[in-house]
Design an enzyme around this catalytic site. Structure first.
Site, PDB file in Angstrom:
ATOM      1  N   CYS A 115     -40.909 -72.621 -72.317  1.00  0.00           N
ATOM      2  CA  CYS A 115     -41.703 -71.831 -73.281  1.00  0.00           C
ATOM      3  C   CYS A 115     -42.183 -70.510 -72.691  1.00  0.00           C
ATOM      4  O   CYS A 115     -42.586 -69.612 -73.424  1.00  0.00           O
ATOM      5  CB  CYS A 115     -42.905 -72.643 -73.757  1.00  0.00           C
ATOM      6  SG  CYS A 115     -42.436 -74.155 -74.589  1.00  0.00           S
ATOM      7  N   HIS A 257     -49.074 -68.203 -76.316  1.00  0.00           N
ATOM      8  CA  HIS A 257     -48.027 -69.158 -76.686  1.00  0.00           C
ATOM      9  C   HIS A 257     -48.591 -70.086 -77.762  1.00  0.00           C
ATOM     10  O   HIS A 257     -49.731 -70.539 -77.680  1.00  0.00           O
ATOM     11  CB  HIS A 257     -47.616 -69.948 -75.441  1.00  0.00           C
ATOM     12  CG  HIS A 257     -46.638 -71.033 -75.728  1.00  0.00           C
ATOM     13  ND1 HIS A 257     -45.525 -70.845 -76.508  1.00  0.00           N
ATOM     14  CD2 HIS A 257     -46.603 -72.342 -75.325  1.00  0.00           C
ATOM     15  CE1 HIS A 257     -44.846 -71.980 -76.581  1.00  0.00           C
ATOM     16  NE2 HIS A 257     -45.483 -72.902 -75.871  1.00  0.00           N
ATOM     17  N   ASN A 287     -44.306 -74.992 -82.475  1.00  0.00           N
ATOM     18  CA  ASN A 287     -43.971 -74.438 -81.155  1.00  0.00           C
ATOM     19  C   ASN A 287     -42.479 -74.099 -81.115  1.00  0.00           C
ATOM     20  O   ASN A 287     -41.643 -74.989 -81.032  1.00  0.00           O
ATOM     21  CB  ASN A 287     -44.334 -75.481 -80.087  1.00  0.00           C
ATOM     22  CG  ASN A 287     -44.044 -75.005 -78.674  1.00  0.00           C
ATOM     23  OD1 ASN A 287     -43.403 -73.969 -78.478  1.00  0.00           O
ATOM     24  ND2 ASN A 287     -44.503 -75.755 -77.703  1.00  0.00           N
TER      25      ASN A 287
HETATM   26  O1  UT7 Z   1     -45.091 -75.681 -74.698  1.00  0.00           O
HETATM   27  C1  UT7 Z   1     -45.621 -76.871 -74.190  1.00  0.00           C
HETATM   28  C2  UT7 Z   1     -45.380 -77.948 -75.191  1.00  0.00           C
HETATM   29  N1  UT7 Z   1     -46.298 -78.995 -75.295  1.00  0.00           N
HETATM   30  C3  UT7 Z   1     -47.634 -78.897 -75.539  1.00  0.00           C
HETATM   31  O2  UT7 Z   1     -48.239 -77.891 -75.519  1.00  0.00           O
HETATM   32  C4  UT7 Z   1     -48.335 -80.183 -75.846  1.00  0.00           C
HETATM   33  C5  UT7 Z   1     -49.768 -80.224 -75.379  1.00  0.00           C
HETATM   34  N2  UT7 Z   1     -50.394 -81.441 -75.820  1.00  0.00           N
HETATM   35  C6  UT7 Z   1     -50.832 -81.601 -77.080  1.00  0.00           C
HETATM   36  O3  UT7 Z   1     -50.694 -80.711 -77.894  1.00  0.00           O
HETATM   37  C7  UT7 Z   1     -51.535 -82.896 -77.441  1.00  0.00           C
HETATM   38  O4  UT7 Z   1     -51.740 -83.642 -76.268  1.00  0.00           O
HETATM   39  C8  UT7 Z   1     -50.771 -83.742 -78.501  1.00  0.00           C
HETATM   40  C9  UT7 Z   1     -50.796 -83.057 -79.835  1.00  0.00           C
HETATM   41  C10 UT7 Z   1     -49.332 -83.958 -78.049  1.00  0.00           C
HETATM   42  C11 UT7 Z   1     -51.431 -85.100 -78.616  1.00  0.00           C
HETATM   43  O5  UT7 Z   1     -52.796 -84.933 -79.021  1.00  0.00           O
HETATM   44  P1  UT7 Z   1     -53.962 -85.721 -78.288  1.00  0.00           P
HETATM   45  O6  UT7 Z   1     -55.197 -85.364 -78.971  1.00  0.00           O
HETATM   46  O7  UT7 Z   1     -53.843 -85.431 -76.810  1.00  0.00           O
HETATM   47  O8  UT7 Z   1     -53.596 -87.211 -78.604  1.00  0.00           O
HETATM   48  P2  UT7 Z   1     -53.347 -88.416 -77.575  1.00  0.00           P
HETATM   49  O9  UT7 Z   1     -52.043 -88.224 -76.866  1.00  0.00           O
HETATM   50  O10 UT7 Z   1     -54.583 -88.597 -76.759  1.00  0.00           O
HETATM   51  O11 UT7 Z   1     -53.236 -89.629 -78.557  1.00  0.00           O
HETATM   52  C12 UT7 Z   1     -54.358 -90.127 -79.272  1.00  0.00           C
HETATM   53  C13 UT7 Z   1     -53.883 -91.222 -80.169  1.00  0.00           C
HETATM   54  C14 UT7 Z   1     -53.041 -92.259 -79.460  1.00  0.00           C
HETATM   55  O12 UT7 Z   1     -53.323 -93.510 -80.016  1.00  0.00           O
HETATM   56  P3  UT7 Z   1     -54.311 -94.526 -79.295  1.00  0.00           P
HETATM   57  O13 UT7 Z   1     -53.706 -94.782 -77.943  1.00  0.00           O
HETATM   58  O14 UT7 Z   1     -55.638 -93.830 -79.211  1.00  0.00           O
HETATM   59  O15 UT7 Z   1     -54.291 -95.716 -80.188  1.00  0.00           O
HETATM   60  C15 UT7 Z   1     -51.641 -91.870 -79.803  1.00  0.00           C
HETATM   61  O16 UT7 Z   1     -50.756 -92.958 -79.796  1.00  0.00           O
HETATM   62  O17 UT7 Z   1     -53.046 -90.661 -81.191  1.00  0.00           O
HETATM   63  C16 UT7 Z   1     -51.797 -91.334 -81.195  1.00  0.00           C
HETATM   64  N3  UT7 Z   1     -50.788 -90.384 -81.575  1.00  0.00           N
HETATM   65  C17 UT7 Z   1     -50.495 -90.123 -82.867  1.00  0.00           C
HETATM   66  N4  UT7 Z   1     -50.990 -90.624 -84.012  1.00  0.00           N
HETATM   67  C18 UT7 Z   1     -50.484 -90.140 -85.155  1.00  0.00           C
HETATM   68  C19 UT7 Z   1     -50.001 -89.606 -80.780  1.00  0.00           C
HETATM   69  N5  UT7 Z   1     -49.201 -88.853 -81.539  1.00  0.00           N
HETATM   70  C20 UT7 Z   1     -49.486 -89.157 -82.838  1.00  0.00           C
HETATM   71  C21 UT7 Z   1     -48.980 -88.716 -84.056  1.00  0.00           C
HETATM   72  N6  UT7 Z   1     -49.521 -89.224 -85.193  1.00  0.00           N
HETATM   73  N7  UT7 Z   1     -48.014 -87.770 -84.158  1.00  0.00           N
END
Ligand code: UT7
Length: 330
Positions: A115, A257, A287
């Protein structure tokens, strides 16, 4: 020494809109969750029969050439950032040269810093122009992230979209102020494992056993990437301001970004920078990897937000983890 000026910009996104509700039919997620955690409402998805990276870049470049009042043969070098090239080789820059009908045998180079790729290409272009080696360089970020997305993984498939953005850099004419005040490029391989696409290269070739598995797709530890992104972009912003002898108040537009609205907000909050002066389009395009910054910049130039003489701060981060930025007078 010469300064470089952004002579013209352009962008292109494929017409096909994919909504969050559509993704919620493929994986266990919802529009509300995606909006709350990322700010993304929709993304564009390329039809690979029509819009591979060289083609999206071609459509974006036609707009940039028009804005810069240049002809294809004015381009002396193409720096093409992409994480998903048309093919391994010939490189995608040569495919773009062909599509543009360039007959001057200009240099053609593909670059991959995930990215952050556009910032690497932009900084190299700026350096080559400053050194007097080139007068006109086409800098491209073009990505078909849908080609490596894992449509069964809700952690990643909600995040990405396709598109292309370009900037044509040239020498700043005498008496004009345009130019880069400071830049930063960095990499931290110790965090590389948090965001990877492992298969398809020499280390893990695709074979009968692993075809169709997640080695062909992006895998990510979202939390780790999130933390690294906020920390690095904020520290780069600080470095850009210090080395560019500029205060945050003097920055007219922050063009970060576009990975997650919460990341953009967290970085802006650290500097008390008003979100109204951050260029944000992650809600519409998600993204698009190395295309996010040139797409956002071109949109804001075309709708009149960004004006000549203003100060812009660009910052990016991505797999690697790579990161980079530039502070410049447009
Ligand atoms: O260019 C670089 C590219 N990547 C990035 O910039 C990504 C950076 N990271 C992020 O944007 C965030 O970490 C995410 C959007 C990927 C995830 O958000 P988060 O607030 O960090 O969520 P999390 O990973 O802490 O997950 C919280 C909960 C989990 O469930 P439990 O364990 O609390 O029961 C996940 O399983 O949300 C769940 N979860 C979802 N639920 C519904 C993860 N993805 C999803 C989803 N829909 N798409």
């Amino acid at each position: 020494m010469h300064q470089s000026k952004i002579l013209g910009t352009g962008h292109y996104v494929p017409p096909r809109v994919m909504t969050n509700d559509e993704i919620a039919k493929m994986v266990d997620t919802s529009h509300q969750w995606i909006v709350e955690r990322t700010g993304i409402h929709q993304r564009r998805i390329a039809d690979p029969k029509v819009d591979i990276p060289s083609e999206m870049a071609y459509k974006a470049t036609l707009k940039a050439l028009e804005a810069a009042k240049l002809q294809p043969n004015d381009i002396e070098l193409i720096l093409f950032s992409t994480t998903f090239p048309d093919m391994f080789f010939p490189n995608t820059a040569t495919q773009l040269q062909l599509k543009l009908g360039i007959t001057n045998n200009c240099g053609c180079l593909d670059m991959n810093a995930a990215c952050t790729g556009f910032m690497y290409a932009f900084t190299l272009a700026d350096g080559l122009i400053r050194a007097g080696m080139y007068k006109t360089i086409l800098v491209v970020g073009a990505e078909m992230t849908s080609g490596f997305n894992n449509w069964k993984d809700r952690n990643t498939c909600i995040l990405f979209g396709d598109g292309a953005g370009v900037a044509i850099l040239g020498r700043t004419p005498a008496g004009e102020k345009s130019g880069v005040k400071s830049h930063v490029l960095s990499g931290d391989a110790t965090k590389g494992e948090h965001l990877m696409l492992r298969g398809g290269g020499a280390a893990i070739p695709i074979n009968a056993e692993n075809v169709g598995t997640d080695v062909q797709c992006v895998v990510m530890d979202g939390k780790e990437v999130f933390k690294a992104a906020v920390k690095t972009m904020a520290s780069h912003a600080e470095q850009l301001l210090a080395e560019g002898n500029t205060s945050m108040d003097q920055v007219d537009w922050f063009i970060p970004h576009q990975a997650n609205l919460r990341i953009i907000e967290a970085v802006a909050n650290r500097f008390n920078f008003p979100l109204e002066r951050a260029v944000v389009n992650v809600d519409r395009y998600a993204n698009t990897s190395s295309a996010t910054i040139p797409i956002a910049m071109d949109e804001a130039i075309r709708d009149g937000r960004i004006q000549r003489g203003q100060t812009l701060m660009l910052t990016a981060f991505g797999a690697g983890m790579t990161s980079g930025g530039a502070l410049l007078t447009y």
